[in-house]
Design a protein around this motif. Structure first.
Motif, short mmCIF file in Angstrom:
data_model
loop_
_atom_site.label_atom_id
_atom_site.label_comp_id
_atom_site.label_asym_id
_atom_site.label_seq_id
_atom_site.Cartn_x
_atom_site.Cartn_y
_atom_site.Cartn_z
N ASP A 56 -105.87 124.45 16.09
CA ASP A 56 -105.06 124.50 14.87
C ASP A 56 -103.92 123.49 14.89
OD1 ASP A 56 -103.45 125.70 16.67
OD2 ASP A 56 -103.26 127.61 15.64
N GLN A 61 -106.34 117.85 23.96
CA GLN A 61 -105.83 118.45 25.20
C GLN A 61 -104.71 117.60 25.77
OE1 GLN A 61 -106.54 121.36 25.76
NE2 GLN A 61 -108.36 121.52 24.48
N ARG A 64 -101.50 118.41 23.98
CA ARG A 64 -101.40 119.83 23.66
C ARG A 64 -99.92 120.21 23.64
NH1 ARG A 64 -105.61 124.18 24.52
NH2 ARG A 64 -104.40 126.05 24.71
N LEU A 66 -96.52 122.79 21.69
CA LEU A 66 -96.13 124.07 21.11
C LEU A 66 -96.41 124.07 19.61
CD1 LEU A 66 -92.80 124.40 23.07
CD2 LEU A 66 -94.68 126.07 23.14
N PRO A 67 -96.73 125.25 19.06
CA PRO A 67 -97.00 125.32 17.61
C PRO A 67 -95.71 125.11 16.81
CG PRO A 67 -96.98 127.51 18.57
CD PRO A 67 -96.88 126.55 19.72
N GLU A 75 -89.09 118.47 23.23
CA GLU A 75 -90.44 118.71 23.75
C GLU A 75 -91.03 117.46 24.39
OE1 GLU A 75 -93.08 120.47 20.90
OE2 GLU A 75 -94.60 120.93 22.42
N LEU A 78 -92.13 116.86 28.11
CA LEU A 78 -93.36 117.39 28.69
C LEU A 78 -94.55 116.43 28.54
CD1 LEU A 78 -93.19 121.07 27.35
CD2 LEU A 78 -92.33 120.18 29.53
N ALA A 171 -106.29 124.65 32.51
CA ALA A 171 -105.66 125.87 32.00
C ALA A 171 -104.17 125.88 32.32
CB ALA A 171 -106.34 127.10 32.60
N ALA A 174 -102.56 123.42 29.99
CA ALA A 174 -102.56 123.88 28.59
C ALA A 174 -101.51 124.97 28.37
CB ALA A 174 -103.94 124.40 28.21
N PHE A 175 -101.38 125.88 29.32
CA PHE A 175 -100.42 126.97 29.14
C PHE A 175 -98.99 126.52 29.42
CE2 PHE A 175 -102.37 130.91 27.75
CZ PHE A 175 -103.65 130.44 27.57
N GLU A 179 -97.77 126.65 25.65
CA GLU A 179 -97.22 128.01 25.54
C GLU A 179 -95.90 128.19 26.28
OE1 GLU A 179 -99.08 131.19 24.65
OE2 GLU A 179 -101.00 130.30 24.12
N ARG A 180 -95.60 127.24 27.16
CA ARG A 180 -94.48 127.41 28.10
C ARG A 180 -94.68 128.68 28.92
NH1 ARG A 180 -93.33 123.81 29.94
NH2 ARG A 180 -91.10 123.90 30.38
N VAL B 6 -91.54 130.69 30.34
CA VAL B 6 -90.37 129.99 30.86
C VAL B 6 -89.13 130.49 30.09
CG1 VAL B 6 -89.29 127.74 31.18
CG2 VAL B 6 -91.77 127.97 31.37
N ILE B 13 -86.90 121.74 27.53
CA ILE B 13 -87.21 121.31 26.16
C ILE B 13 -86.21 121.88 25.15
CG2 ILE B 13 -89.66 121.15 26.74
CD1 ILE B 13 -90.13 123.54 24.85
N PHE B 63 -109.51 131.70 32.55
CA PHE B 63 -110.00 130.74 33.54
C PHE B 63 -109.80 129.30 33.05
CE2 PHE B 63 -113.51 128.20 35.48
CZ PHE B 63 -112.97 128.14 36.74
N CYS B 64 -110.52 128.90 32.00
CA CYS B 64 -110.43 127.47 31.61
C CYS B 64 -109.24 127.18 30.70
CB CYS B 64 -111.72 127.00 30.96
SG CYS B 64 -111.86 127.42 29.20
N GLY B 65 -108.81 128.19 29.92
CA GLY B 65 -107.63 128.01 29.10
C GLY B 65 -107.80 127.12 27.89
#
Lengths: 523, 107
Positions: A56, A61, A64, A66-67, A75, A78, A171, A174-175, A179-180, B6, B13, B63-65
């Motif tokens: 969305d 990737q 990738r 934050l929304p 940001e 990062l 993963a 991505a997180f 997502e932080r 975090v 950030i 797992f893969c995220g």
């Protein structure tokens, strides 16, 4: 059941309001670096562009993030190349000639095989929340298709890799970026390839402690590949700058970077509590007596990448011997009108993806690879695609890794197929026929459609791994030229799981391509 | 020893104040932030696994995220097999974990 919508069913790519009537229509699948660059280049030539992404947000990737509901002041710390992303994104967002469709999952590509067919393919898409049951179907028949769908992590199995707390390196990243969320407090990063460095940097930036980065490649191979002075070896100052940044992060956070080591087991009952790290030889075979146990609550492991090939295969594109999409100097695949850019043509990193995307978008919209305004991108592609070969030389998967498998190590996570069953089946059938062995063992037949274990199963059931004479990296599976050999696990006619109701409501795939052709056309 | 978000005060950030949401996970109310995925909310609540496998009954979570492996699937508002790492959590979402027994014949 979904109510019928005007957008569903046969028809041309709806021309975005801002594109000139009669403009060439270009559909770009994937809004990561390559897809964004392709969309912009196609718009610069006046094409009418539709840009799809399953997520969305744009950025892929690599970017990738934050929304929009979670704004922040800074940001960019990062990311690498954040301003490049923001300018690509904002330019396309305010351009009425580019329609960006997010939450768009391509689930099938239909080839237009009939002679005289103008649109090369029909692309079937479901638009809506991920795995939702009320997504809306759309079908596109563009003049040109650019596939920029990228790659995903390849993680080799090891005892305990199915424990909660073991993740792919992707993963963790991505997180951290999207997502932080830190996936643990004491984190082990392991596997192979330069991608482990930005992952460790992202994890460190969540405040977690990275206990170490364990790279299976040996020092000798890495020196030959790209360390210790990658910017000199690859003649690419920008890439060198990025890697230097990661090295700086490691120094600041005092993260050990150790080569010739692999996580060969994870331990715990209902979650990971520790790993065994061992030295591996040049072939990645664990060296007995070197095992060391490390307490950890989060293990992030990736050994490389697998390009997402199901859509190019469905479109009929030839693959190279090392199983990427074969493209010509204009990024066109073997199928006229179908272009490919980014990691599906080779793991070359963001700069290669941006250059390839620009070339693909330019040529897909009627330009030539020899046009002078492409000179910079052509030069960049030449510089950065060399990086892919160096990564493979230094970090490519070596066959000795099977030495860390136990008979009860799960290989196929979905169907819970242990290595011992694969080995017994291979021995009992003398390695005949990947397809029948998959059906016997059920390996690779689960809900992920073999994306996680497919290539591993191929290698364990025969293929490259059974050929003792081969010294090439195990990742280089048997040559597949022509529309990829049907025996490989890369082939997925239904490219993404969908619900029966959506299939019933969606476009009729049995309709002949001749009919599709009649229905194609622009106002 | 678990995943966590975090803390805003320590995040380089410099995030703006976030909008809180609450979802239910197997009946327990769990707080999250608007824009998180369901996996993000569940992980940050201290849960590392939320599915049991069909054959061995083993715990699985993320797992893969990135939507590839389907290990993290959950039921959301009655809709099965939703990848928790891909679906954004909505305030009031009812999430339940999945454990699908194999049919007798397949055992």
């Amino acid at each position: 059941m979904t109510a019928a919508t005007p957008a569903r069913g046969p028809g041309p790519v709806p021309t975005p309001a801002g594109a000139a009537a009669g403009a060439r229509s270009v559909l770009v699948v994937g809004a990561g670096p390559a897809g964004l660059a392709a969309a912009r280049a196609a718009r610069e030539r006046g094409a009418s562009v539709v840009l799809l992404d399953a997520s969305d947000a744009t950025g892929g990737q690599y970017w990738r993030h934050l929304p929009d509901s979670r704004p922040s002041a800074n940001e960019r710390v990062l990311h690498h190349g954040w301003s490049t992303y923001r300018s690509l994104h904002e330019e396309l967002e305010r351009d009425p000639g580019c329609e960006t469709v997010l939450g768009a999952q391509v689930w099938a590509i239909e080839r237009a095989d009939a002679p005289g067919t103008a649109a090369p393919v029909a692309v079937h898409v479901l638009v809506g929340p991920p795995d939702g049951s009320r997504r809306v179907g759309r079908t596109f028949r563009p003049d040109a298709l650019v596939l920029a769908i990228g790659a995903h992590d390849r993680t080799l199995p090891f005892p305990g890799w199915d424990l909660p707390g073991v993740f792919t390196a992707g993963a963790a990243q991505a997180f951290a970026k999207g997502e932080r969320v830190a996936l643990g407090e004491r984190v082990v990063v392991a596997g192979a390839g330069p991608f482990l460095l930005p992952v460790a940097a992202s994890v460190a930036a969540t405040g977690a402690k990275v206990l170490g980065v364990y790279e299976a490649g040996r020092v000798k191979g890495l020196v030959r590949g790209w360390l210790p002075k990658p910017w000199q070896l690859i003649g690419a100052a920008k890439k060198g700058g990025e890697l230097a940044g990661y090295v700086g992060t490691h120094l600041r956070h005092r993260i050990p970077y150790v080569t010739g080591r692999a996580v060969i087991a994870a331990h715990g009952t209902d979650r990971v509590e520790a790993v065994t790290i061992a030295s591996v030889d040049a072939d990645w075979a664990p060296i007995p007596g070197t095992e060391r146990r490390v307490e950890t609550d989060s293990v992030c492991v990736s050994h490389g990448f697998t390009p997402r090939l199901e859509l190019p295969i469905a479109a009929g594109c030839d693959l190279t011997a090392d199983r990427f999409v074969r493209v010509d100097e204009g990024q066109q695949t073997s199928v006229p009108g179908v272009y490919a850019a980014g990691e599906i043509t080779g793991i070359g990193g963001v700069d290669a993806a941006l250059a390839e995307g620009e070339i693909a978008g330019h040529v897909a919209s009627g330009g030539s690879a020899r046009d002078t305004d492409l000179a910079e991108a052509i030069g960049a592609r030449r510089t950065f695609t060399g990086f892919a070969a160096r990564i493979e030389a230094a970090h490519g998967i070596r066959r000795g890794w099977t030495g860390w498998l136990e008979d009860d190590t799960i290989v196929c996570r979905c169907e819970e197929v242990p290595y011992g069953r694969l080995r017994e089946t291979r021995e009992a059938t003398c390695g005949s026929g990947l397809r029948s062995m998959k059906l016997t063992t059920r390996a690779g037949l689960g809900i992920c459609q073999g994306r996680v274990c497919g290539r591993t199963v191929e290698e364990l059931l025969g293929g490259a791994a059974s050929d003792p004479a081969a010294s090439a990296p195990a990742a280089s599976a048997p040559a597949a030229s022509g529309p990829a050999a049907s025996v490989t696990t890369d082939r997925r006619p239904i490219a993404s799981p969908l619900r029966i109701g959506e299939l019933a409501a969606g476009p009729d795939l049995t309709r002949s391509s001749t009919t599709s052709n009649v229905q194609k056309g622009h106002p | 020893m678990a995943a966590r978000i975090v803390p805003a005060k320590r995040d380089p950030i410099r995030p703006a104040p976030a909008n809180p949401i609450v979802i239910s996970i197997d009946g327990d109310p769990v707080a999250g932030i608007e824009g998180q995925t369901i996996a993000g909310v569940v992980l940050a609540s201290g849960r590392l696994a939320w599915r049991r496998t069909s054959v061995d009954g083993r715990p699985r979570g993320l797992f893969c995220g990135i939507g590839v492996c389907f290990d993290c699937i959950v039921t959301v508002n009655g809709e099965r097999d939703v990848r928790a790492c891909q679906r954004r959590a909505g305030d009031g979402d009812v999430v339940s974990s999945q454990h699908d027994e194999l049919p007798e014949a397949a055992r």
